[in-house]
Write a protein that holds these residues in place. Structure first.
Motif, PDB file in Angstrom:
ATOM      1  N   ILE A  22      26.559  13.242  66.667  1.00 20.07           N
ATOM      2  CA  ILE A  22      25.404  13.023  65.786  1.00 20.07           C
ATOM      3  C   ILE A  22      25.849  12.925  64.329  1.00 20.07           C
ATOM      4  O   ILE A  22      25.380  12.074  63.566  1.00 20.07           O
ATOM      5  CB  ILE A  22      24.379  14.155  65.983  1.00 20.07           C
ATOM      6  N   TYR A  23      26.782  13.791  63.936  1.00 21.65           N
ATOM      7  CA  TYR A  23      27.241  13.768  62.536  1.00 21.65           C
ATOM      8  C   TYR A  23      27.986  12.467  62.223  1.00 21.65           C
ATOM      9  O   TYR A  23      27.851  11.916  61.122  1.00 21.65           O
ATOM     10  CB  TYR A  23      28.147  14.960  62.255  1.00 21.65           C
ATOM     11  N   SER A  24      28.782  11.985  63.218  1.00 26.44           N
ATOM     12  CA  SER A  24      29.501  10.740  62.983  1.00 26.44           C
ATOM     13  C   SER A  24      28.556   9.561  62.792  1.00 26.44           C
ATOM     14  O   SER A  24      28.866   8.593  62.104  1.00 26.44           O
ATOM     15  CB  SER A  24      30.452  10.455  64.157  1.00 26.44           C
ATOM     16  N   GLU A  25      27.342   9.657  63.411  1.00 24.62           N
ATOM     17  CA  GLU A  25      26.362   8.584  63.297  1.00 24.62           C
ATOM     18  C   GLU A  25      25.535   8.703  62.030  1.00 24.62           C
ATOM     19  O   GLU A  25      25.293   7.713  61.327  1.00 24.62           O
ATOM     20  CB  GLU A  25      25.446   8.592  64.522  1.00 24.62           C
ATOM     21  N   TYR A  26      25.088   9.919  61.708  1.00 26.54           N
ATOM     22  CA  TYR A  26      24.151  10.107  60.598  1.00 26.54           C
ATOM     23  C   TYR A  26      24.749  10.880  59.420  1.00 26.54           C
ATOM     24  O   TYR A  26      24.119  10.948  58.358  1.00 26.54           O
ATOM     25  CB  TYR A  26      22.895  10.843  61.084  1.00 26.54           C
ATOM     26  N   GLY A  27      25.895  11.487  59.600  1.00 27.27           N
ATOM     27  CA  GLY A  27      26.492  12.259  58.514  1.00 27.27           C
ATOM     28  C   GLY A  27      27.074  11.355  57.429  1.00 27.27           C
ATOM     29  O   GLY A  27      27.216  10.146  57.598  1.00 27.27           O
ATOM     30  N   ARG A  28      27.435  11.960  56.306  1.00 28.32           N
ATOM     31  CA  ARG A  28      27.972  11.195  55.180  1.00 28.32           C
ATOM     32  C   ARG A  28      29.226  11.872  54.655  1.00 28.32           C
ATOM     33  O   ARG A  28      29.353  12.180  53.466  1.00 28.32           O
ATOM     34  CB  ARG A  28      26.918  11.058  54.075  1.00 28.32           C
ATOM     35  N   SER A  29      30.156  12.127  55.579  1.00 26.53           N
ATOM     36  CA  SER A  29      31.396  12.790  55.183  1.00 26.53           C
ATOM     37  C   SER A  29      32.195  11.920  54.216  1.00 26.53           C
ATOM     38  O   SER A  29      32.871  12.438  53.325  1.00 26.53           O
ATOM     39  CB  SER A  29      32.238  13.111  56.429  1.00 26.53           C
ATOM     40  N   GLY A  30      32.113  10.590  54.393  1.00 25.82           N
ATOM     41  CA  GLY A  30      32.830   9.707  53.476  1.00 25.82           C
ATOM     42  C   GLY A  30      32.326   9.829  52.060  1.00 25.82           C
ATOM     43  O   GLY A  30      33.112   9.929  51.108  1.00 25.82           O
TER      44      GLY A  30
END
Length: 417
Positions: free
Chosen positions: A118-126
């Motif tokens: 889920i984080y890889s889809e909606y997260g903003r780590s970049g």
């Protein structure tokens, strides 16, 4: 970023613990129940042995029937008591199956996997990485050039495009650099992210139309006309849109229409805008006069100013100190909102003051728009313009605004009750 991933790992471990800890506790309870079952069986075995001994004693003639009955009853009571204690301590038998354990471990593995997906889809780590790695001062303490500042702002907007304030600032910067095409593009981006019901929307849209107009060499086209109409449908008195229509009419030698557009724009114009609009109105009027046409009265072009000489009564000078604030303003007779205001100190008194539209509180409330006003000078003990008991004040009322040529004498001569 290390802190981010450590936080994610800790939260994942906590989620796994919520699943596995109950399974572990269930296994422990199941193991604790088995000794209770063994103890119950031991108590029954002891009872049977003691009962056999009593039977043997009775058969040998060592116990009469009454004593035998009494001892047997005691044995039964002890057995029942032991059994009750064992059942109460064990409760309902708990059995954790192998299937339940496998299911729990699958859930424990699935929780962090789903969280990462889920984080890889909606997260903003970049974005977070970029923000954390951005230097605090990319210019190392020196004053950047305009070009460097624009580049830095563009880089920031590439990272955070949904920022209408940033796009608006960039557009205004391009306008000051006379890069009208880039300014129009930036205004378009600002409008893209600015809600249409925002109070600033009409003004920004008018500036967008202006940038398009200048980018098109000062010529109106269908797109620019559409943006002007859109602006005026939201705010019929938008200064920029009306100014553009006035320019178009002037260039088409329709001086009367240009004059009317610019006069309407004066309603909301700032002091700087008003000076430019009045200059255009004057030029359009002169063109009409040169063509032999009649022109209407233009009170907007009449210079409106009130000259005052403000002093403090000698009887009240002992009640003030040099640093106390003095508010001098003109307002509608009986009104509260000043049309022009100036702040000085007691140390400046006596003083000559000129009140005009350059001191107006807002474009919608100008001195030139009033016929008569009252002029007030107030010394405020608190430093606030709102009158309070103990302030010192002086008033002249009514005063005609237009055509006033005399210097008005205003004395601060009474105490506010």
């Amino acid at each position: 970023m290390t802190a981010l991933w450590l936080g994610i790992a800790l939260l994942s471990l906590l989620a796994v613990a919520f699943v596995l800890v109950p399974v572990y506790q269930g296994r422990q309870i199941e193991n604790d129940i088995q000794p209770d079952v063994d103890r119950r069986e031991l108590n029954i075995s002891i009872y049977q042995e003691r009962l056999a001994e009593l039977d043997a004693e009775q058969a040998a003639g060592n116990l009469d029937q009454d004593n035998y009955d009494s001892l047997k009853l005691e044995l039964e009571r002890n057995l029942l008591q032991d059994v009750d204690d064992t059942v109460a301590s064990s409760g309902k038998p708990l059995h954790v199956t192998r299937q339940a354990i496998i299911t729990a471990f699958l859930l424990a593995a699935l929780i962090p996997a789903m969280g990462l997906a889920i984080y890889s889809e909606y997260g903003r780590s970049g974005d977070l990485a970029v923000a954390m790695n951005r230097p605090a001062d990319p210019f190392d303490g020196r004053q950047p050039t305009v070009e460097e500042a624009v580049t830095a702002l563009q880089e920031r907007l590439n990272e955070e495009p949904e920022n209408p304030e940033g796009w608006y600032l960039l557009a205004n910067t391009f306008m000051s650099m006379q890069n009208y095409t880039a300014a129009a593009d930036s205004y378009a981006q600002a409008l893209k992210y600015l809600p249409e019901d925002a109070p600033q929307y009409a003004g920004v849209n008018g500036q967008y139309a202006q940038a398009l107009f200048f980018a098109n060499s000062g010529k109106m086209n269908l797109q620019i006309r559409s943006e002007v109409d859109k602006t005026l449908s939201i705010d019929p008195f938008d200064v920029t849109a009306l100014g553009l229509l006035g320019i178009e009419s002037y260039e088409s030698e329709d001086y009367r229409a240009a004059m009317e557009f610019w006069r309407k724009a004066l309603t909301n114009a700032s002091v700087e805008q008003a000076d430019s609009l009045k200059s255009g109105i004057t030029s359009a009027r002169d063109k009409l006069i040169a063509a032999g046409e009649s022109v209407p009265d233009l009170p907007e072009l009449a210079e409106v100013k009130l000259e005052l000489s403000v002093s403090l009564s000698a009887e009240l000078q002992s009640r003030v100190t040099p640093d106390m604030a003095v508010f001098i303003f003109a307002r509608p007779v009986g009104g509260r909102m000043p049309l022009a205001a100036k702040r000085v100190t007691v140390a400046d008194l006596p003083i000559k003051v000129v009140l005009d539209d350059s001191l107006s509180m807002s474009p919608q409330a100008k001195l030139s728009a009033a016929e008569t006003v009252e002029i007030v000078a107030r010394i405020s003990a608190s430093g606030q313009p709102t009158p309070e008991p103990g302030d010192l004040s002086g008033t002249i009322s009514p005063v005609a605004v237009h055509g006033q040529v005399d210097i008005l004498e205003l004395s601060i001569d009474h105490i506010v009750e």
